[in-house]
Design an enzyme around this catalytic site. Structure first.
Site, PDB file in Angstrom:
ATOM      1  N   HIS A 192      -4.782   4.376  -3.208  1.00  0.00           N
ATOM      2  CA  HIS A 192      -3.742   3.351  -3.327  1.00  0.00           C
ATOM      3  C   HIS A 192      -3.152   3.564  -4.718  1.00  0.00           C
ATOM      4  CE1 HIS A 192      -2.405  -1.074  -2.596  1.00  0.00           C
ATOM      5  NE2 HIS A 192      -1.863  -0.704  -3.756  1.00  0.00           N
ATOM      6  N   ASN A 199      -3.500   9.493 -11.388  1.00  0.00           N
ATOM      7  CA  ASN A 199      -4.152  10.686 -10.856  1.00  0.00           C
ATOM      8  C   ASN A 199      -3.713  10.889  -9.414  1.00  0.00           C
ATOM      9  OD1 ASN A 199      -5.653  11.044 -13.255  1.00  0.00           O
ATOM     10  ND2 ASN A 199      -7.178   9.557 -12.565  1.00  0.00           N
ATOM     11  N   HIS A 245       0.831  -1.207   0.000  1.00  0.00           N
ATOM     12  CA  HIS A 245       0.000   0.000   0.000  1.00  0.00           C
ATOM     13  C   HIS A 245       0.865   1.257   0.000  1.00  0.00           C
ATOM     14  CE1 HIS A 245      -3.631   2.417   0.696  1.00  0.00           C
ATOM     15  NE2 HIS A 245      -2.792   3.213   1.351  1.00  0.00           N
ATOM     16  N   HIS A 269      -2.059   3.766  -8.280  1.00  0.00           N
ATOM     17  CA  HIS A 269      -2.443   2.941  -9.422  1.00  0.00           C
ATOM     18  C   HIS A 269      -2.190   3.709 -10.701  1.00  0.00           C
ATOM     19  CE1 HIS A 269      -5.975   5.214  -8.093  1.00  0.00           C
ATOM     20  NE2 HIS A 269      -6.362   5.251  -9.362  1.00  0.00           N
TER      21      HIS A 269
HETATM   22  P1  5GP Z   1      -8.805   7.102  -9.874  1.00  0.00           P
HETATM   23  O1  5GP Z   1     -10.025   7.933 -10.167  1.00  0.00           O
HETATM   24  O2  5GP Z   1      -8.521   7.018  -8.396  1.00  0.00           O
HETATM   25  O3  5GP Z   1      -7.624   7.494 -10.680  1.00  0.00           O
HETATM   26  O4  5GP Z   1      -9.154   5.656 -10.405  1.00  0.00           O
HETATM   27  C1  5GP Z   1      -9.771   4.674  -9.624  1.00  0.00           C
HETATM   28  C2  5GP Z   1     -10.257   3.630 -10.582  1.00  0.00           C
HETATM   29  O5  5GP Z   1     -10.558   2.460  -9.850  1.00  0.00           O
HETATM   30  C3  5GP Z   1     -11.542   4.024 -11.331  1.00  0.00           C
HETATM   31  O6  5GP Z   1     -11.294   3.993 -12.733  1.00  0.00           O
HETATM   32  C4  5GP Z   1     -12.553   2.971 -10.883  1.00  0.00           C
HETATM   33  O7  5GP Z   1     -13.409   2.575 -11.927  1.00  0.00           O
HETATM   34  C5  5GP Z   1     -11.673   1.827 -10.411  1.00  0.00           C
HETATM   35  N1  5GP Z   1     -12.257   1.019  -9.352  1.00  0.00           N
HETATM   36  C6  5GP Z   1     -12.827   1.473  -8.192  1.00  0.00           C
HETATM   37  N2  5GP Z   1     -13.252   0.436  -7.443  1.00  0.00           N
HETATM   38  C7  5GP Z   1     -12.928  -0.694  -8.153  1.00  0.00           C
HETATM   39  C8  5GP Z   1     -13.096  -2.088  -7.883  1.00  0.00           C
HETATM   40  O8  5GP Z   1     -13.645  -2.519  -6.848  1.00  0.00           O
HETATM   41  N3  5GP Z   1     -12.632  -2.953  -8.830  1.00  0.00           N
HETATM   42  C9  5GP Z   1     -12.034  -2.529  -9.979  1.00  0.00           C
HETATM   43  N4  5GP Z   1     -11.628  -3.466 -10.842  1.00  0.00           N
HETATM   44  N5  5GP Z   1     -11.847  -1.220 -10.253  1.00  0.00           N
HETATM   45  C10 5GP Z   1     -12.293  -0.323  -9.346  1.00  0.00           C
HETATM   46 ZN    ZN Z   2      -4.222  -0.181  -0.425  1.00  0.00          ZN
END
Ligand code: 5GP
Ligand code: ZN
Length: 112
Positions: A96, A85, A45, A98
């Site tokens: 977390h 992001n 994490h 990504h």
């Molecule tokens: P962020 O907006 O933080 O850059 O991207 C988070 C991403 O995580 C989003 O595109 C969202 O669709 C994805 N996401 C959120 N919860 C889950 C989940 O439980 N499973 C999967 N596979 N993707 C998720």
């Molecule tokens: Zn985490």
């Protein structure tokens, strides 16, 4: 800690995994924004790119190489994008680290 990606890494939350190594996991985004939309995360994490330090150089490098490998595997020969992001203004919703691997169509050039 209440972290959805830690839940995916531990297996408590199901996901569509596409690649796994000792330190990195890649799985398909639940709400894809492109024909190929894969999330690549460190298994450890880390709250976001704003929390990275020199101790994370190895895993970040591995994530970049994983993106390159998956882009080839997914057939993204015409190009792809790798995005992370950060924070509220960056649109980060999961705290977390990504990286979004996006491709399979001509992506929007809008960056802001
Ligand atoms: P962020 O907006 O933080 O850059 O991207 C988070 C991403 O995580 C989003 O595109 C969202 O669709 C994805 N996401 C959120 N919860 C889950 C989940 O439980 N499973 C999967 N596979 N993707 C998720
Ligand atoms: Zn985490």
């Amino acid at each position: 800690m209440d972290c959805v990606f830690c839940g995916i890494i531990s297996g408590d939350i199901p996901s569509n995994k596409v690649y796994e190594s000792e330190n990195v996991l890649a799985f398909r985004d639940i709400n894809p924004m492109a024909p190929v939309h894969i999330l690549i995360v460190p298994k450890k994490h880390i709250s976001g790119a704003d929390a990275l330090d020199e101790g994370n150089v190895g895993v970040v490098s591995e994530i970049m190489l994983t993106a390159r490998m998956l882009a080839e595997k997914e057939g993204l020969k015409d190009g792809w994008r790798l995005v992370t992001n950060v924070g509220e203004h960056g649109g980060q919703t999961v705290k977390h680290l990504h990286f979004h691997l996006l491709g399979g169509k001509k992506l929007s050039v809008e960056l802001a």
